[in-house]
Design an enzyme around this catalytic site. Structure first.
Site, short mmCIF file in Angstrom:
data_model
loop_
_atom_site.label_atom_id
_atom_site.label_comp_id
_atom_site.label_asym_id
_atom_site.label_seq_id
_atom_site.Cartn_x
_atom_site.Cartn_y
_atom_site.Cartn_z
N LYS A 1 31.68 42.80 41.36
CA LYS A 1 33.02 42.55 42.64
C LYS A 1 32.63 42.36 44.08
O LYS A 1 31.35 42.84 43.93
CB LYS A 1 34.16 42.17 42.00
CG LYS A 1 34.50 41.72 40.86
CD LYS A 1 34.32 40.33 40.26
CE LYS A 1 34.61 39.99 38.90
NZ LYS A 1 35.88 39.76 38.22
N ASP B 1 44.10 48.33 38.04
CA ASP B 1 42.71 48.08 38.02
C ASP B 1 43.04 47.43 40.22
O ASP B 1 43.34 46.39 40.15
CB ASP B 1 42.46 46.77 37.16
CG ASP B 1 41.65 45.70 37.96
OD1 ASP B 1 40.62 45.94 39.36
OD2 ASP B 1 41.13 44.95 36.66
N ARG C 1 22.69 57.12 27.42
CA ARG C 1 24.26 57.47 27.03
C ARG C 1 24.40 57.91 27.50
O ARG C 1 26.28 57.44 27.64
CB ARG C 1 24.00 56.69 25.45
CG ARG C 1 25.08 55.76 25.20
CD ARG C 1 25.34 55.38 23.63
NE ARG C 1 24.58 56.08 22.25
CZ ARG C 1 25.12 57.74 21.67
NH1 ARG C 1 26.39 58.12 22.31
NH2 ARG C 1 24.02 56.89 21.15
C1 LIG Z 1 36.17 40.95 36.70
C2 LIG Z 1 37.49 41.61 36.61
C3 LIG Z 1 37.12 42.22 35.44
C4 LIG Z 1 36.42 42.30 34.15
O1 LIG Z 1 34.77 42.95 35.11
P1 LIG Z 1 33.85 42.39 34.33
O2 LIG Z 1 32.95 43.07 35.21
O3 LIG Z 1 33.40 40.70 34.38
O4 LIG Z 1 33.42 42.73 32.60
C5 LIG Z 1 38.15 42.77 35.18
N1 LIG Z 1 39.59 43.37 36.09
C6 LIG Z 1 39.43 42.06 37.45
C7 LIG Z 1 40.73 41.91 37.90
C8 LIG Z 1 38.24 41.66 37.58
O5 LIG Z 1 38.49 40.52 39.33
#
Ligand SMILES: *Cc1c(COP(=O)(O)O)cnc(C)c1O
Length: 397
Positions: A213, A188, A63
């Site tokens: 992604k 992000d 962890r």
């Molecule tokens: C998918 C996504 C998230 C969240 O990610 P998870 O892996 O689904 O928790 C956050 N920000 C963006 C821009 C995303 O496309």
């Protein structure tokens, strides 16, 4: 432990291939091994104790840290130009670790209007439970940030390219105002990936990713990561995230590392395929508008052209026939798959108004420019002419 230490001038294509490896006695493995263990054994109790309290001591317990996970953290920190990274079990795990580690009750945060749905929901939850207040601004309006700053403002939250209308944030302009006002900037960078943008170079403090992604890229793993410009911030978020238990599994980290090696190649193909589809769809009589920052008609075009070498693999379009036409299109595609998520090798489509953005009110949808007939496309790496033929037949010729 990184063979690229001292070679930071290498291109992302090279850095992504040559990943960090643990050193053994006289040799290192070509591929990063999966350390599928919950913990580690010690001869020396002092080394054991020391490893529990900091991220750069001995590996102790899964962890807190794990060599496979650490290899991923070092690889992504290298690609983003950060000092260190904290990997998480999902993008939301990374985002919430950062927000919870850094915000206190009574704090104020400034975020852009067009936010990933899960992030918007998390921020609303924080606001309700911890008395954290939020001001939403356009992603390219530094003056609005300056105006929104209060004594208790702590953080500015942006997305390099937003979902699903692909607005591009004015990172240099927005982060400069945040820096001046003493706020932390969190970006992000999921949609751009470090191949198209490295927000730390534009004065952001923290970059977050859903590695689910583009980074992993094969629609087979859920993961997230936060990258830090500063060692103190890194240690603070590491300490919180490891208490929260947001840690990823070593196998998930390994799949992500494996995906990362082809990220630059995949990203180039995603962008090329998207350019072809977006350009042709903009000319199609059944299509009212196409939203992709690589098109001169997109409101972010000029900013994107300055900030990004290419424009990403996600676009949206509005069908002239509205919601009915949107639903017909989505049930008529054969090659493109109707599915959540994005950034994988397969082309995926979805209807934001009823899926990813279903919790938004009509007003919020309109503010984000999302229509009833808007279709979002995550363009894969298939042959673009096969994708085009599929789209044309689904549009009715
Ligand atoms: C998918 C996504 C998230 C969240 O990610 P998870 O892996 O689904 O928790 C956050 N920000 C963006 C821009 C995303 O496309």
């Amino acid at each position: 432990m990184h063979i690229l230490d001292g070679m930071s001038s290498l291109h992302p294509e090279t850095r992504a291939v040559h990943l960090p490896k643990p050193a053994l006695n006289g040799s290192t493995p070509i591929a990063t091994p999966i350390y599928q263990t919950s913990g580690f054994v010690f001869d020396d109790p002092a080394v054991f104790a020391d490893g529990m309290s900091r991220p750069d001591g001995a590996f102790v317990y899964g962890r807190l840290s794990n060599p496979t996970v650490r290899a991923l953290e070092e690889a992504v920190a290298g690609l983003e130009g950060g000092v260190a990274a904290v990997a998480a079990g999902s993008g939301m795990g990374a985002i919430n670790s950062v927000l919870l580690a850094l915000l206190r009750p009574g704090d104020h945060l400034i975020a852009q209007n067009a936010l990933y749905g899960g992030t918007a929901a998390s921020i609303a939850d924080l606001a309700g439970r911890f008395g954290i207040s939020v001001t939403y601004v356009a992603q390219d309006d530094p003056a609005a940030v300056r105006e929104a700053v209060r004594p208790e403002t702590r953080l500015l939250y942006l997305e390099t390219i937003a979902n699903p209308m692909t607005q591009v944030a004015d990172l240099p302009g927005m982060c400069a105002v945040a820096r001046e006002a003493g706020l932390l900037s969190v970006v992000d960078n999921t949609f751009a990936s470090p191949v198209l943008c490295r927000p730390l170079e534009h004065d952001a403090d923290i970059v977050v990713h859903s590695t689910t992604k583009y980074m992993s890229g094969h629609s087979d793993v859920i993961g997230g990561i936060a990258v830090f410009a500063d060692d103190e911030l890194y240690r603070k978020v590491w300490a919180y995230a490891t208490k929260l238990g947001a840690t990823p599994d070593p196998f998930a980290a390994w799949l992500t590392l494996r995906g990362l090696q082809t990220l630059p190649l995949r990203m180039a193909r995603h962008c090329d395929n998207t350019r072809l589809l977006a350009t042709r769809l903009a000319e199609h009589p059944a299509v009212r508008a196409v939203h992709w920052p690589g098109l001169p008609t997109h409101p972010s075009y000029e900013l994107a052209a300055k900030l990004l070498p290419d424009f990403g693999g996600v676009f949206s379009f509005d069908l002239a026939g509205g919601r009915d036409a949107g639903e017909r299109f989505m049930s008529s595609v054969r090659l493109a798959l109707l599915a959540p998520s994005l950034g994988g090798v397969e082309t995926l489509i979805l209807h934001p108004a009823t899926t990813s953005h279903r919790t938004l009110t009509a007003d919020e949808l309109a503010r984000n420019g999302i229509g009833e007939g808007t279709v979002r496309v995550s363009v894969g790496i298939e042959h673009p002419e096969d994708l085009w033929a599929d789209f044309v037949q689904a549009l009715g010729g």
